[in-house]
Design an enzyme around this catalytic site. Structure first.
Site, PDB file in Angstrom:
ATOM      1  N   GLU A  82      49.676  -6.210  46.747  1.00 33.28           N
ATOM      2  CA  GLU A  82      49.475  -5.607  48.069  1.00 33.28           C
ATOM      3  C   GLU A  82      48.073  -5.912  48.592  1.00 33.28           C
ATOM      4  OE1 GLU A  82      50.786  -1.691  46.979  1.00 33.28           O
ATOM      5  OE2 GLU A  82      52.809  -2.486  46.751  1.00 33.28           O
ATOM      6  N   GLY A 120      58.532  -2.488  44.565  1.00 34.51           N
ATOM      7  CA  GLY A 120      59.010  -1.548  45.577  1.00 34.51           C
ATOM      8  C   GLY A 120      60.347  -1.904  46.179  1.00 34.51           C
ATOM      9  N   SER A 131      59.293  -2.222  40.222  1.00 38.87           N
ATOM     10  CA  SER A 131      60.494  -1.369  40.248  1.00 38.87           C
ATOM     11  C   SER A 131      60.922  -0.875  38.873  1.00 38.87           C
ATOM     12  CB  SER A 131      61.656  -2.098  40.938  1.00 38.87           C
ATOM     13  OG  SER A 131      61.350  -2.330  42.298  1.00 38.87           O
ATOM     14  N   LYS A 153      49.032   3.975  44.250  1.00 42.08           N
ATOM     15  CA  LYS A 153      48.830   3.380  45.574  1.00 42.08           C
ATOM     16  C   LYS A 153      48.201   4.422  46.513  1.00 42.08           C
ATOM     17  CE  LYS A 153      52.534   0.298  44.398  1.00 42.08           C
ATOM     18  NZ  LYS A 153      53.551  -0.644  44.820  1.00 42.08           N
ATOM     19  N   GLU A 159      53.436  -8.957  37.810  1.00 43.23           N
ATOM     20  CA  GLU A 159      54.247  -8.210  38.768  1.00 43.23           C
ATOM     21  C   GLU A 159      54.839  -9.185  39.794  1.00 43.23           C
ATOM     22  OE1 GLU A 159      53.010  -3.818  39.022  1.00 43.23           O
ATOM     23  OE2 GLU A 159      51.691  -4.929  40.335  1.00 43.23           O
ATOM     24  N   HIS A 172      46.007  -6.833  42.925  1.00 38.75           N
ATOM     25  CA  HIS A 172      47.379  -6.338  43.109  1.00 38.75           C
ATOM     26  C   HIS A 172      48.002  -7.076  44.296  1.00 38.75           C
ATOM     27  CE1 HIS A 172      50.712  -3.766  44.265  1.00 38.75           C
ATOM     28  NE2 HIS A 172      50.723  -3.374  42.999  1.00 38.75           N
ATOM     29  N   ASN A 179      50.451   3.335  38.917  1.00 38.03           N
ATOM     30  CA  ASN A 179      49.736   2.901  40.120  1.00 38.03           C
ATOM     31  C   ASN A 179      50.214   3.763  41.286  1.00 38.03           C
ATOM     32  OD1 ASN A 179      48.546   1.634  42.254  1.00 38.03           O
ATOM     33  ND2 ASN A 179      49.767  -0.249  42.120  1.00 38.03           N
TER      34      ASN A 179
HETATM   35  P1  PGA Z   1      56.816  -0.298  41.999  1.00 40.35           P
HETATM   36  O1  PGA Z   1      55.285  -0.745  42.118  1.00 40.35           O
HETATM   37  O2  PGA Z   1      57.005   0.241  40.599  1.00 40.35           O
HETATM   38  O3  PGA Z   1      56.982   0.767  43.050  1.00 40.35           O
HETATM   39  O4  PGA Z   1      57.651  -1.506  42.251  1.00 40.35           O
HETATM   40  C1  PGA Z   1      54.648  -1.400  41.049  1.00 40.35           C
HETATM   41  C2  PGA Z   1      53.285  -1.858  41.471  1.00 40.35           C
HETATM   42  O5  PGA Z   1      53.130  -2.268  42.635  1.00 40.35           O
HETATM   43  O6  PGA Z   1      52.330  -1.826  40.681  1.00 40.35           O
END
Ligand code: PGA
Length: 249
Positions: free
Chosen positions: A98, A174, A213, A11, A168, A96, A9
């Site tokens: 976010e 993150g 992460s 982003k 997630e 997601h 992903n």
């Molecule tokens: P991250 O993001 O691996 O940077 O924690 C995962 C995601 O948001 O899909």
């Protein structure tokens, strides 16, 4: 369960030129073996370029990070599932965290988005996960199962059987904090059970990915955990060398 899925992903990283450069480097490191599925979720403007860069690797899929629930209309700034398919996307992330936290996406919107994705013939990958305050008050499973049940509520049993789910935990995205494999397994097992309650044996073909992460060090133990069928990776997928190592897990 099918072959493990490694989903990147990106982003809001990598426009078309950076996408081309990344994929050239990634493929030069040796394309992934056939016993795994790799999916890239670039920004919408880079989907077509990604598809072109991967044209000799049809086994590597490209997806879209978010779609609107209508096929077209006066929705400035939005992209529909039909358009994403036209650009070469085969999979669509829905809900997601976010999108939920920063852009006001609700459970009901995810249901409509999943329906649009299914209508367009793409595979929805519904993202679910609890916030830290929800985990702390013991609400992880109720939150995740509510997101799951509402998200799939407009899909037919056959569409559910061919979708994917990504667990997630919001507190792990993150932040550098990863769920312990056994904690991920508890949630994945509950998701699998809920899917079985909804559609019976067809639920066994639904891949359930873990995200939050994930990096080169944590990928192997998470992937080995019960009911973890793949990984959805943000930060660690932005470096082609690191991502190639994760994909080789
Ligand atoms: P991250 O993001 O691996 O940077 O924690 C995962 C995601 O948001 O899909």
């Amino acid at each position: 369960m099918k072959t493990p899925i490694f989903a990147a992903n990106w982003k809001m990283h990598f426009g078309p030129q950076e996408t081309r450069a990344f994929l050239t480097r990634f493929l030069a490191l040796g394309p992934p073996t056939h016993d795994r599925t790799v999916i890239f979720f670039p920004p919408a403007v880079s989907i077509a370029v990604a598809g072109f860069a991967l044209r000799e690797h049809p086994e590597i899929l490209v997806g879209v990070q978010s779609v609107h629930w209508e096929d077209k209309g006066a929705f400035t700034g939005e992209v529909s599932a039909v358009m994403a398919r036209d650009s070469g996307a085969k999979v669509a992330l829905v809900g997601h965290s976010e999108r939920r936290q920063l852009f006001g996406v609700t459970d009901e919107m995810t249901a409509r988005q999943c329906a649009a994705v299914g209508r367009a013939g793409l595979v929805p990958m519904l993202c679910v996960g609890e916030r830290l305050d929800e985990r702390d008050r013991g609400a992880t499973l109720p939150v995740v199962l509510r997101q799951l049940k509402t998200g799939v509520s407009r899909l037919s049993p056959a569409q559910i059987a061919s979708m994917a789910v990504a667990y997630e935990p919001v507190w792990a995205i993150g932040t550098g904090r990863t769920a312990r494999p056994e904690d991920a397994s508890v949630v994945h097992t509950a998701v699998r059970r809920a899917l079985r309650d909804m559609i019976g044996g067809g639920a066994d073909s639904v891949p359930i990915l873990y995200g939050g992460s994930v990096n080169v060090e944590t990928a192997p133990s998470l992937l080995a955990a019960a009911e973890v069928n793949g990984l959805l990776v943000g930060g660690a997928s932005l470096d082609p060398d690191a991502w190639a190592r994760i994909v080789c897990t």
